[in-house]
Scaffold this motif. Structure first.
Motif, short mmCIF file in Angstrom:
data_model
loop_
_atom_site.label_atom_id
_atom_site.label_comp_id
_atom_site.label_asym_id
_atom_site.label_seq_id
_atom_site.Cartn_x
_atom_site.Cartn_y
_atom_site.Cartn_z
N GLU A 7 0.84 -1.21 0.00
CA GLU A 7 0.00 0.00 0.00
C GLU A 7 0.87 1.25 0.00
O GLU A 7 0.58 2.21 -0.71
CB GLU A 7 -0.94 -0.01 1.20
N ALA A 8 1.93 1.24 0.79
CA ALA A 8 2.85 2.38 0.83
C ALA A 8 3.54 2.55 -0.51
O ALA A 8 3.68 3.68 -1.02
CB ALA A 8 3.89 2.17 1.94
N PHE A 9 3.95 1.45 -1.12
CA PHE A 9 4.61 1.50 -2.43
C PHE A 9 3.68 2.10 -3.47
O PHE A 9 4.06 2.99 -4.24
CB PHE A 9 5.07 0.09 -2.82
N ALA B 38 2.41 7.14 -6.79
CA ALA B 38 1.56 8.22 -7.30
C ALA B 38 2.34 9.52 -7.49
O ALA B 38 1.99 10.33 -8.35
CB ALA B 38 0.38 8.45 -6.36
N GLY B 39 3.41 9.69 -6.73
CA GLY B 39 4.16 10.93 -6.83
C GLY B 39 5.62 10.79 -7.20
O GLY B 39 6.32 11.79 -7.37
N ALA C 162 13.09 6.44 -7.92
CA ALA C 162 13.27 7.52 -6.95
C ALA C 162 12.86 7.11 -5.53
O ALA C 162 13.19 7.80 -4.57
CB ALA C 162 12.48 8.74 -7.39
N ILE C 163 12.14 6.01 -5.40
CA ILE C 163 11.68 5.56 -4.09
C ILE C 163 12.80 4.79 -3.39
O ILE C 163 13.38 3.87 -3.97
CB ILE C 163 10.43 4.67 -4.23
N HIS D 141 -0.06 -0.87 -13.46
CA HIS D 141 1.21 -0.70 -14.16
C HIS D 141 2.15 0.16 -13.35
O HIS D 141 1.84 1.30 -13.04
CB HIS D 141 0.98 -0.09 -15.54
N ILE D 142 3.29 -0.37 -13.01
CA ILE D 142 4.27 0.35 -12.21
C ILE D 142 4.85 1.49 -13.02
O ILE D 142 5.23 1.32 -14.17
CB ILE D 142 5.38 -0.60 -11.72
N GLY D 143 4.93 2.65 -12.39
CA GLY D 143 5.44 3.85 -13.05
C GLY D 143 6.87 3.73 -13.51
O GLY D 143 7.61 2.87 -13.07
N SER D 144 7.27 4.59 -14.38
CA SER D 144 8.60 4.75 -14.98
C SER D 144 8.95 3.67 -15.99
O SER D 144 10.02 3.71 -16.56
CB SER D 144 9.70 4.91 -13.93
#
Length: 188
Positions: A22-24, A29-30, A35-36, A107-110
């Protein structure tokens, strides 16, 4: 020794993993995946910075586990939605709408930028999740061909082309649906 917050170690592990996922998802979203940081992820999940490493060796392990978790949820929702529909055209239309509605959630970003940094083992694990989704589409197409509803000469190519049509999120879903059904020879 870490404190467990559930009746069993297994349930505790599930709770922690769910909080990390959930945190991921929230962080995605941002931020782009690359970058995480693990420290940000631990803080957002409400667990200690070192405790996260008891569950995931590194961010790549989080990405693979997250993909598995999200794929499981996606497939469960999709199969429940498809359960009462027999008509291949309606099943494909629902698959298309479901996929488009899932959007970035699934779909995971980047995209390719991050995936290019994953190890071959992680890439293979991610690919296995994609295959599970493709298998649902393959079944819909196969049933449609058997019923004389669709014309599919090569299911691998058809699946790839259908998913390519589902990638542009700015197009109206009904237009995408009509295009794909017409491309397969479906009469609606």
């Amino acid at each position: 020794m870490p404190r467990i917050s559930a009746p069993s170690v297994g349930q505790h592990r599930e709770q922690v993993h769910r909080r990390v996922f959930e945190a991921f998802s929230t962080l995605l979203a941002g931020h782009s995946v690359d970058a995480i940081t693990m420290a940000q992820l631990a803080a957002a999940a409400g667990i200690g910075r070192t405790a996260i490493y008891h569950h995931f060796a590194d961010k790549e392990a989080v990405v693979v586990a997250f993909a598995s978790y999200e794929t499981g949820r996606y497939i469960q929702d999709l199969e429940a939605a498809l359960a009462d529909i027999d008509d291949p055209s309606q099943r494909l239309a629902l698959y298309i709408r479901h996929h488009l509605d899932a959007g970035q959630q699934f779909h995971i970003g980047s995209g390719g930028h991050f995936y290019g940094t994953l190890s071959p083992t992680a890439m293979l694990a991610i690919r296995e999740h994609v295959v599970v989704v493709e298998d649902v589409l393959r079944s819909i197409l196969s049933d449609g061909v058997a019923a004389g509803t669709f014309i599919v000469d090569d299911d691998v190519t058809a699946i790839s082309l259908i998913h390519a049509c589902l990638a542009p999120r700015h197009l109206p879903a009904p237009a995408v649906e009509r295009f794909i059904l017409r491309a397969l020879g479906a009469q609606r």
